[in-house]
Design a protein around this motif. Structure first.
Motif, mmCIF file in Angstrom:
data_model
loop_
_atom_site.group_PDB
_atom_site.id
_atom_site.type_symbol
_atom_site.label_atom_id
_atom_site.label_comp_id
_atom_site.label_asym_id
_atom_site.label_seq_id
_atom_site.Cartn_x
_atom_site.Cartn_y
_atom_site.Cartn_z
ATOM 1 N N PRO A 198 43.749 12.604 18.343
ATOM 2 C CA PRO A 198 43.459 11.368 19.079
ATOM 3 C C PRO A 198 44.676 10.828 19.834
ATOM 4 N N LEU A 199 45.862 10.983 19.257
ATOM 5 C CA LEU A 199 47.079 10.521 19.916
ATOM 6 C C LEU A 199 47.352 11.316 21.185
ATOM 7 N N LEU A 200 47.157 12.638 21.117
ATOM 8 C CA LEU A 200 47.370 13.482 22.292
ATOM 9 C C LEU A 200 46.380 13.145 23.404
ATOM 10 N N VAL A 201 45.137 12.892 23.003
ATOM 11 C CA VAL A 201 44.113 12.526 23.984
ATOM 12 C C VAL A 201 44.453 11.189 24.625
ATOM 13 N N ASP A 202 44.867 10.232 23.797
ATOM 14 C CA ASP A 202 45.201 8.904 24.303
ATOM 15 C C ASP A 202 46.352 8.953 25.303
ATOM 16 N N ARG A 203 47.349 9.769 25.018
ATOM 17 C CA ARG A 203 48.513 9.849 25.905
ATOM 18 C C ARG A 203 48.316 10.847 27.048
ATOM 19 N N ARG A 204 47.233 11.607 26.985
ATOM 20 C CA ARG A 204 46.958 12.619 28.018
ATOM 21 C C ARG A 204 48.137 13.591 28.156
ATOM 22 N N VAL A 205 48.546 14.125 27.026
ATOM 23 C CA VAL A 205 49.700 15.010 26.969
ATOM 24 C C VAL A 205 49.260 16.468 27.010
ATOM 25 N N SER A 206 49.926 17.276 27.814
ATOM 26 C CA SER A 206 49.672 18.715 27.817
ATOM 27 C C SER A 206 50.325 19.334 26.592
ATOM 28 N N PHE A 207 49.641 20.303 25.971
ATOM 29 C CA PHE A 207 50.198 20.934 24.778
ATOM 30 C C PHE A 207 49.658 22.350 24.628
ATOM 31 N N VAL A 208 50.374 23.147 23.836
ATOM 32 C CA VAL A 208 49.966 24.505 23.488
ATOM 33 C C VAL A 208 50.133 24.666 21.979
ATOM 34 N N LEU A 209 49.150 25.285 21.334
ATOM 35 C CA LEU A 209 49.220 25.548 19.904
ATOM 36 C C LEU A 209 49.726 26.970 19.672
ATOM 37 N N VAL A 210 50.565 27.147 18.635
ATOM 38 C CA VAL A 210 51.075 28.467 18.295
ATOM 39 C C VAL A 210 50.786 28.772 16.831
ATOM 40 N N ASP A 211 50.621 30.052 16.543
ATOM 41 C CA ASP A 211 50.470 30.583 15.186
ATOM 42 C C ASP A 211 49.124 30.245 14.558
ATOM 43 N N ARG A 212 48.753 28.966 14.527
ATOM 44 C CA ARG A 212 47.507 28.539 13.900
ATOM 45 C C ARG A 212 46.523 28.128 14.992
ATOM 46 N N LEU A 213 45.420 28.825 15.091
ATOM 47 C CA LEU A 213 44.445 28.555 16.131
ATOM 48 C C LEU A 213 43.374 27.583 15.648
ATOM 49 N N VAL A 214 42.740 26.913 16.600
ATOM 50 C CA VAL A 214 41.690 25.938 16.289
ATOM 51 C C VAL A 214 40.478 26.210 17.169
ATOM 52 N N GLN A 215 39.350 25.638 16.778
ATOM 53 C CA GLN A 215 38.159 25.706 17.601
ATOM 54 C C GLN A 215 38.275 24.676 18.721
ATOM 55 N N GLY A 216 37.830 25.028 19.908
ATOM 56 C CA GLY A 216 37.867 24.074 21.005
ATOM 57 C C GLY A 216 38.584 24.633 22.222
ATOM 58 N N GLU A 217 38.484 23.892 23.313
ATOM 59 C CA GLU A 217 39.067 24.309 24.582
ATOM 60 C C GLU A 217 40.509 23.827 24.667
ATOM 61 N N VAL A 218 41.421 24.579 24.063
ATOM 62 C CA VAL A 218 42.848 24.265 24.113
ATOM 63 C C VAL A 218 43.626 25.544 24.375
ATOM 64 N N ASP A 219 44.817 25.410 24.939
ATOM 65 C CA ASP A 219 45.701 26.557 25.132
ATOM 66 C C ASP A 219 46.352 26.884 23.798
ATOM 67 N N GLN A 220 46.325 28.159 23.412
ATOM 68 C CA GLN A 220 46.882 28.544 22.120
ATOM 69 C C GLN A 220 47.214 30.033 22.108
ATOM 70 N N ILE A 221 48.146 30.406 21.233
ATOM 71 C CA ILE A 221 48.571 31.799 21.136
ATOM 72 C C ILE A 221 48.942 32.120 19.696
ATOM 73 N N ALA A 222 48.556 33.314 19.245
ATOM 74 C CA ALA A 222 48.848 33.740 17.874
ATOM 75 C C ALA A 222 48.786 35.253 17.796
ATOM 76 N N VAL A 223 49.266 35.787 16.680
ATOM 77 C CA VAL A 223 49.202 37.216 16.431
ATOM 78 C C VAL A 223 47.778 37.609 16.053
ATOM 79 N N GLU A 224 47.474 38.891 16.139
ATOM 80 C CA GLU A 224 46.176 39.403 15.701
ATOM 81 C C GLU A 224 46.215 39.573 14.178
ATOM 82 N N ASN A 225 45.826 38.526 13.485
ATOM 83 C CA ASN A 225 45.936 38.505 12.023
ATOM 84 C C ASN A 225 45.006 39.489 11.326
#
Length: 372
Positions: A133-160
């Motif tokens: 909610p904080l990221l949405v409120d501030r309209r901040v661009s972000f990328v997730l690493v290592d741990r992936l989530v469901q949803g339309e976000v930029d993210q990158i991880a190894v093929e576990n």
């Protein structure tokens, strides 16, 4: 546009409390925080972030939040992030979350207060309820690493899953039929995907998974040690154990040393996260290595692309692990060509060769596989 005063009235609290929720400057009771967040959503509140002074145009900052940089995996990832940011004329500001969602939320709020333009995050399990909610409120661009989530976000991880599947299927190919798994923190994508690889390796070999052989090590050294001791104390101990990160590998090794269990004479040992000193141990550790530096660099590239084009579709990227075949698995060392990274468990036979003198026995002793 709604004001902070209107949000406070709707939430039944003071404007100071609303400010603390937004900035993470003080701990707020969970129920109060939920009322404030609900009021902001209902009123469509969007805060303007004022930034005192002017930052140099070529020295904008990117924030990075990680569970703990003492972990060799994250330490190398930081190096990749920092080097790629330097090439882009940006600086890195870092914060640790200790895998606690409230600490993570406060860290992100603090980073944003200190003029960070975008974020790279290894999210905690509760990030969606507190940090999102904080990221949405501030309209901040972000990328997730290592741990992936469901949803339309930029993210990158190894093929576990493929990496886990290769390691576990190799142990099964050696003749083990009681392969245990020491799992990581429940709810993390890394934990779930590596467990899936563990199960699919069993299915491919036609071996039933015994639920009693799955112990949680909570992704830590002490948790891995305790889980390994519990497995060793079973009436029918496993003949192989698969742990799900490098910290738990260290914990498992500690437990084995305490019990005077030898590797590989009594125990075959492999690990998913490679250590800088893996090849120096006696015996040298067989591992599945993540390209941590490359993951960090690629995360920065994803972020810069997002900043340049905010409306582009979100992307999820995967990179393969590589198999570093050494001595601890109880097999002859593979050639460098054979040891190149497979991405399916069917390639495991090309990576490892059983040793003629069976150092890994099927009944009694333990073999360990570790994934990080």
């Amino acid at each position: 546009m709604a004001t902070m005063t209107e949000v406070a009235e709707a939430a039944g609290c003071s404007t100071t409390t609303v400010s603390h929720v937004l900035n993470g400057t003080r701990t707020v009771a969970a129920e109060t925080r939920r009322r404030v967040e609900r009021a902001m959503a209902q009123l469509g509140y969007r805060r303007r972030v004022t930034r005192p002074g002017r930052a140099p145009k070529n020295l904008s900052a990117v924030g990075l939040t990680l569970p703990g940089v003492s972990n060799p995996y994250f330490s190398e990832l930081v190096q990749g992030v920092e080097r790629e940011l330097a090439r882009a004329g940006r600086v890195l500001v870092q914060a640790e979350t200790h895998d606690d969602p409230e600490t993570e939320r406060r860290a992100v709020a603090s980073l944003l207060t200190h003029r960070v333009d975008a974020l790279i995050m290894a999210p905690s399990i509760g990030w969606a309820e507190r940090t999102w909610p904080l990221l949405v409120d501030r309209r901040v661009s972000f990328v997730l690493v290592d741990r992936l989530v469901q949803g339309e976000v930029d993210q990158i991880a190894v093929e576990n899953e493929p990496g886990a599947k290769v390691l576990v299927e190799h142990l099964l190919a050696l003749g083990h039929r009681r392969v245990a798994m020491i799992t990581g923190l429940p709810g993390l994508s890394t934990t779930l995907e590596r467990e899936l690889g563990y199960r699919r390796a069993h299915a491919r070999r036609g071996v039933r998974v015994d639920p009693a052989l799955m112990e949680c090590g909570a992704s830590g050294v002490d948790g891995g040690r305790r889980a390994m001791l519990r497995l060793l104390d079973r009436t029918e101990p496993p003949t192989a154990v698969f742990t799900s990160n490098n910290a738990m590998t260290v914990g498992a090794m500690t437990a084995l040393a305490e019990r005077r269990v030898q590797v590989p004479q009594d125990v075959a040992l492999v690990g998913f996260d490679d250590f800088e000193w893996s090849g120096l141990l006696q015996p040298a550790l067989t591992t599945a290595a993540q390209p941590c530096h490359a993951i960090g660099a690629r995360a920065v590239q994803l972020l810069l692309s997002r900043l340049a084009n905010p409306n582009q579709p979100a992307r999820t990227l995967r990179v393969p692990a590589s198999i570093e075949h050494r001595d601890s698995c109880g097999c002859e060392r593979a050639t460098s060509q054979d040891a190149s990274a497979p991405d399916t468990a069917s390639a495991a036979a090309k990576v490892v060769r059983p040793r003629p003198s069976a150092a890994v026995r099927v009944a009694g002793p333990i073999a360990i596989a570790s994934v990080g």
